[in-house]
Design a protein around this motif. Structure first.
Motif, PDB file in Angstrom:
ATOM      1  N   GLU A 154       2.067   2.567  -3.041  1.00  0.00           N
ATOM      2  CA  GLU A 154       2.279   2.970  -4.104  1.00  0.00           C
ATOM      3  C   GLU A 154       0.491   4.297  -4.019  1.00  0.00           C
ATOM      4  OE1 GLU A 154       1.976  -0.825  -3.352  1.00  0.00           O
ATOM      5  OE2 GLU A 154       3.727  -0.302  -3.985  1.00  0.00           O
ATOM      6  N   LEU A 155       0.580   5.328  -4.861  1.00  0.00           N
ATOM      7  CA  LEU A 155      -0.090   5.964  -5.399  1.00  0.00           C
ATOM      8  C   LEU A 155      -1.367   5.876  -5.645  1.00  0.00           C
ATOM      9  CD1 LEU A 155       1.907   9.329  -5.404  1.00  0.00           C
ATOM     10  CD2 LEU A 155       0.759   8.396  -3.189  1.00  0.00           C
ATOM     11  N   ASP A 156      -1.979   5.437  -6.258  1.00  0.00           N
ATOM     12  CA  ASP A 156      -2.457   4.532  -7.433  1.00  0.00           C
ATOM     13  C   ASP A 156      -3.065   3.359  -7.137  1.00  0.00           C
ATOM     14  OD1 ASP A 156      -4.393   4.198  -9.161  1.00  0.00           O
ATOM     15  OD2 ASP A 156      -3.618   5.509 -10.435  1.00  0.00           O
ATOM     16  N   PHE A 157      -4.160   2.696  -6.429  1.00  0.00           N
ATOM     17  CA  PHE A 157      -4.031   0.883  -6.625  1.00  0.00           C
ATOM     18  C   PHE A 157      -5.054   0.740  -7.714  1.00  0.00           C
ATOM     19  CE2 PHE A 157      -4.368   2.131  -1.624  1.00  0.00           C
ATOM     20  CZ  PHE A 157      -3.010   2.541  -1.780  1.00  0.00           C
ATOM     21  N   ALA A 158      -5.407   1.512  -9.005  1.00  0.00           N
ATOM     22  CA  ALA A 158      -6.110   1.644 -10.238  1.00  0.00           C
ATOM     23  C   ALA A 158      -4.724   0.189 -10.822  1.00  0.00           C
ATOM     24  CB  ALA A 158      -6.339   2.550 -10.504  1.00  0.00           C
ATOM     25  N   HIS A 159      -2.977   0.710 -10.860  1.00  0.00           N
ATOM     26  CA  HIS A 159      -2.370  -0.927 -11.078  1.00  0.00           C
ATOM     27  C   HIS A 159      -2.368  -1.699 -10.875  1.00  0.00           C
ATOM     28  CE1 HIS A 159      -1.585   2.513 -13.446  1.00  0.00           C
ATOM     29  NE2 HIS A 159      -2.089   3.548 -12.505  1.00  0.00           N
ATOM     30  N   LYS A 198       1.125  -1.015   0.531  1.00  0.00           N
ATOM     31  CA  LYS A 198      -0.010  -0.146   0.169  1.00  0.00           C
ATOM     32  C   LYS A 198       0.874   1.141  -0.024  1.00  0.00           C
ATOM     33  CE  LYS A 198      -0.505   0.170   4.461  1.00  0.00           C
ATOM     34  NZ  LYS A 198      -1.702  -0.716   6.035  1.00  0.00           N
ATOM     35  N   LYS A 204       3.486  -0.129 -10.344  1.00  0.00           N
ATOM     36  CA  LYS A 204       3.509   1.142 -10.333  1.00  0.00           C
ATOM     37  C   LYS A 204       3.694   2.129  -9.460  1.00  0.00           C
ATOM     38  CE  LYS A 204       1.377   4.317 -14.641  1.00  0.00           C
ATOM     39  NZ  LYS A 204       2.835   5.407 -13.584  1.00  0.00           N
ATOM     40  N   THR A 205       4.723   3.711  -9.177  1.00  0.00           N
ATOM     41  CA  THR A 205       4.024   3.506  -7.555  1.00  0.00           C
ATOM     42  C   THR A 205       2.971   4.985  -7.440  1.00  0.00           C
ATOM     43  OG1 THR A 205       6.381   4.482  -8.627  1.00  0.00           O
ATOM     44  CG2 THR A 205       6.111   2.493  -7.795  1.00  0.00           C
ATOM     45  N   ARG A 206       3.140   5.677  -8.952  1.00  0.00           N
ATOM     46  CA  ARG A 206       2.441   7.086  -8.627  1.00  0.00           C
ATOM     47  C   ARG A 206       1.930   7.391  -9.963  1.00  0.00           C
ATOM     48  NH1 ARG A 206       8.698   9.207 -10.742  1.00  0.00           N
ATOM     49  NH2 ARG A 206       9.228   8.375 -12.150  1.00  0.00           N
ATOM     50  N   ARG A 253      -6.570  -5.665  -4.900  1.00  0.00           N
ATOM     51  CA  ARG A 253      -4.605  -4.566  -4.635  1.00  0.00           C
ATOM     52  C   ARG A 253      -4.593  -4.869  -3.291  1.00  0.00           C
ATOM     53  NH1 ARG A 253      -1.638  -2.843  -4.309  1.00  0.00           N
ATOM     54  NH2 ARG A 253      -0.289  -1.654  -5.129  1.00  0.00           N
TER      55      ARG A 253
END
Ligand code: MD6
Ligand code: FE
Length: 215
Positions: free
Chosen positions: A138-143, A136, A213-215, A185
């Protein structure tokens, strides 16, 4: 490389762990040689090290990274950093074979256009383990996250959204890929202590690559 990727179909060991989480049996096997060569080159520039958690515990898994940013942990917390704190230099770039493999595996599970910018490389020696955790930072959990196992087999634990949820065990062997996103995720997961053994290509260790993908 194109021909090898085109030859990949589905494997009898492919299994869904949960909605959005899929184990692709042996998906990375066709690339074992370039993958292992690339890991060796990265480790020469950014050697494996045992990070310390914010709570002060030395992790039994040794880690390094490649890509634009790398995951690091110290007494101040967990973060992604463009600089390797041990060398003061940027992390080694992500090799094409890594980017390509992660992209193709994600696409196969329905996550189009996955372009990882970080690859965390974990080394397990016999006895090393990873306690239940969520990814958790990463900034965007869509990836999704794409995870590649090489070397000795391990038992992977996959649970639910709460640490106390029941976990299921999966055996991850050389070349297995887990793609993990959507509703899964933030599922808790971990790795049991690595049993001793000897792998024909990697010896007494398991290497895991996780692409994010972190951002
Ligand atoms: C490992 N993997 O297999 C550790 N995280 O050594 C992970 O912690 C992991 O496999 C997120 C998604 C897939 C994973
Ligand atoms: Fe994880």
């Amino acid at each position: 490389m194109m021909d090898l990727f085109d030859a990949i179909g589905s494997d009898p060991r492919d299994v869904q762990l949960a909605p959005g989480a899929m184990l692709l049996g042996g998906f990375a096997r066709a690339f074992e040689t370039p993958l292992i060569e690339a890991v060796r080159a990265i480790v020469q520039r950014a050697p494996f090290r045992h990070l310390v958690t914010p709570g002060g515990h030395r992790m039994s898994v040794a880690m390094t990274n490649c890509g634009a940013v790398g995951w690091v942990s110290d007494r101040t917390g967990y973060r992604y950093d463009a600089i390797d704190p041990d060398s003061g230099q940027p992390w080694p770039p992500m090799p094409d074979v890594f980017t390509r493999l992660a992209h193709e595996a994600a696409a196969k599970v329905g996550f189009a256009d996955f372009r990882p910018e970080a690859c965390l490389i974990n080394r397990y020696e016999p006895g090393a383990k990873l306690s239940l955790h969520q990814d958790k930072d990463e900034l965007d959990f869509a990836h999704p996250i794409v995870s590649v196992s090489l070397g000795l087999p391990a038992t992977f634990l996959f649970g639910g959204m709460n640490r106390s949820d029941k976990t299921t065990r999966y055996r991850l062997t050389h070349g297995d890929v887990v793609v993990w996103g959507g509703p899964s995720r933030l599922a808790y997961h971990g790795v049991l202590p690595l049993p001793d053994g000897e792998h024909p290509l990697l010896g007494r260790q398991r290497i895991n690559l996780t692409f994010r993908k972190t951002r």
